[in-house]
Design a protein around this motif. Structure first.
Motif, PDB file in Angstrom:
ATOM      1  N   ARG A  48      34.831  32.518  41.453  1.00 29.62           N
ATOM      2  CA  ARG A  48      34.794  33.968  41.696  1.00 29.62           C
ATOM      3  C   ARG A  48      33.799  34.327  42.799  1.00 29.62           C
ATOM      4  O   ARG A  48      34.067  35.179  43.646  1.00 29.62           O
ATOM      5  CB  ARG A  48      34.437  34.711  40.417  1.00 29.62           C
ATOM      6  CG  ARG A  48      35.536  34.720  39.393  1.00 29.62           C
ATOM      7  CD  ARG A  48      35.106  35.452  38.142  1.00 29.62           C
ATOM      8  NE  ARG A  48      36.140  35.376  37.130  1.00 29.62           N
ATOM      9  CZ  ARG A  48      35.961  35.733  35.876  1.00 29.62           C
ATOM     10  NH1 ARG A  48      34.779  36.189  35.480  1.00 29.62           N
ATOM     11  NH2 ARG A  48      36.941  35.647  35.013  1.00 29.62           N
ATOM     12  N   GLU A  52      34.662  36.096  46.298  1.00 37.50           N
ATOM     13  CA  GLU A  52      34.041  37.352  46.720  1.00 37.50           C
ATOM     14  C   GLU A  52      33.311  37.202  48.051  1.00 37.50           C
ATOM     15  O   GLU A  52      33.311  38.114  48.873  1.00 37.50           O
ATOM     16  CB  GLU A  52      33.096  37.883  45.644  1.00 37.50           C
ATOM     17  CG  GLU A  52      33.811  38.428  44.433  1.00 37.50           C
ATOM     18  CD  GLU A  52      34.773  39.564  44.766  1.00 37.50           C
ATOM     19  OE1 GLU A  52      34.431  40.465  45.548  1.00 37.50           O
ATOM     20  OE2 GLU A  52      35.895  39.538  44.224  1.00 37.50           O
ATOM     21  N   ARG A  55      35.970  37.257  50.644  1.00 35.65           N
ATOM     22  CA  ARG A  55      36.457  38.633  50.758  1.00 35.65           C
ATOM     23  C   ARG A  55      35.461  39.509  51.527  1.00 35.65           C
ATOM     24  O   ARG A  55      35.843  40.295  52.393  1.00 35.65           O
ATOM     25  CB  ARG A  55      36.687  39.188  49.348  1.00 35.65           C
ATOM     26  CG  ARG A  55      37.315  40.521  49.288  1.00 35.65           C
ATOM     27  CD  ARG A  55      37.655  40.862  47.819  1.00 35.65           C
ATOM     28  NE  ARG A  55      37.811  42.273  47.677  1.00 35.65           N
ATOM     29  CZ  ARG A  55      36.898  43.112  47.217  1.00 35.65           C
ATOM     30  NH1 ARG A  55      35.745  42.650  46.810  1.00 35.65           N
ATOM     31  NH2 ARG A  55      37.123  44.391  47.144  1.00 35.65           N
ATOM     32  N   HIS A  56      34.185  39.344  51.230  1.00 29.80           N
ATOM     33  CA  HIS A  56      33.148  40.130  51.903  1.00 29.80           C
ATOM     34  C   HIS A  56      33.112  39.799  53.398  1.00 29.80           C
ATOM     35  O   HIS A  56      33.007  40.705  54.234  1.00 29.80           O
ATOM     36  CB  HIS A  56      31.787  39.870  51.262  1.00 29.80           C
ATOM     37  CG  HIS A  56      30.677  40.640  51.876  1.00 29.80           C
ATOM     38  ND1 HIS A  56      30.511  41.991  51.691  1.00 29.80           N
ATOM     39  CD2 HIS A  56      29.681  40.257  52.701  1.00 29.80           C
ATOM     40  CE1 HIS A  56      29.471  42.403  52.370  1.00 29.80           C
ATOM     41  NE2 HIS A  56      28.938  41.373  52.985  1.00 29.80           N
TER      42      HIS A  56
END
Length: 76
Positions: A48, A52, A55-56
């Motif tokens: 996860r 993330e 994604r960031h």
């Protein structure tokens, strides 16, 4: 694991925080434990965090592109 963190740029604080969490997960995974569920949870958490971070970085790249394109339009 490598992380780019600039103490002058608050936007990169998330990178440092995620890297520290990931390092803790990786260190804990190296320990022998009787609780396989805890290891599975750490593996899920690691995934996860990695997701993330990716994604960031994608959002940051897109936001930078929007600013750059806006400046180019303004120049026109």
């Amino acid at each position: 694991m490598l992380v780019t963190w600039d103490p002058e740029d608050a936007q990169t604080d998330a990178y440092l925080h995620a890297a520290l969490l990931l390092a803790q997960c990786m260190a804990a995974r190296g320990r022998h434990t009787q609780d396989q569920g805890a290891l599975d949870d750490l593996t899920k958490l690691e995934g996860r965090i990695d997701h993330e971070l990716t994604r960031h970085m994608k959002m940051t790249k897109s936001a930078d592109a929007i600013v750059r394109h806006g400046e180019e339009l303004s120049d026109e």
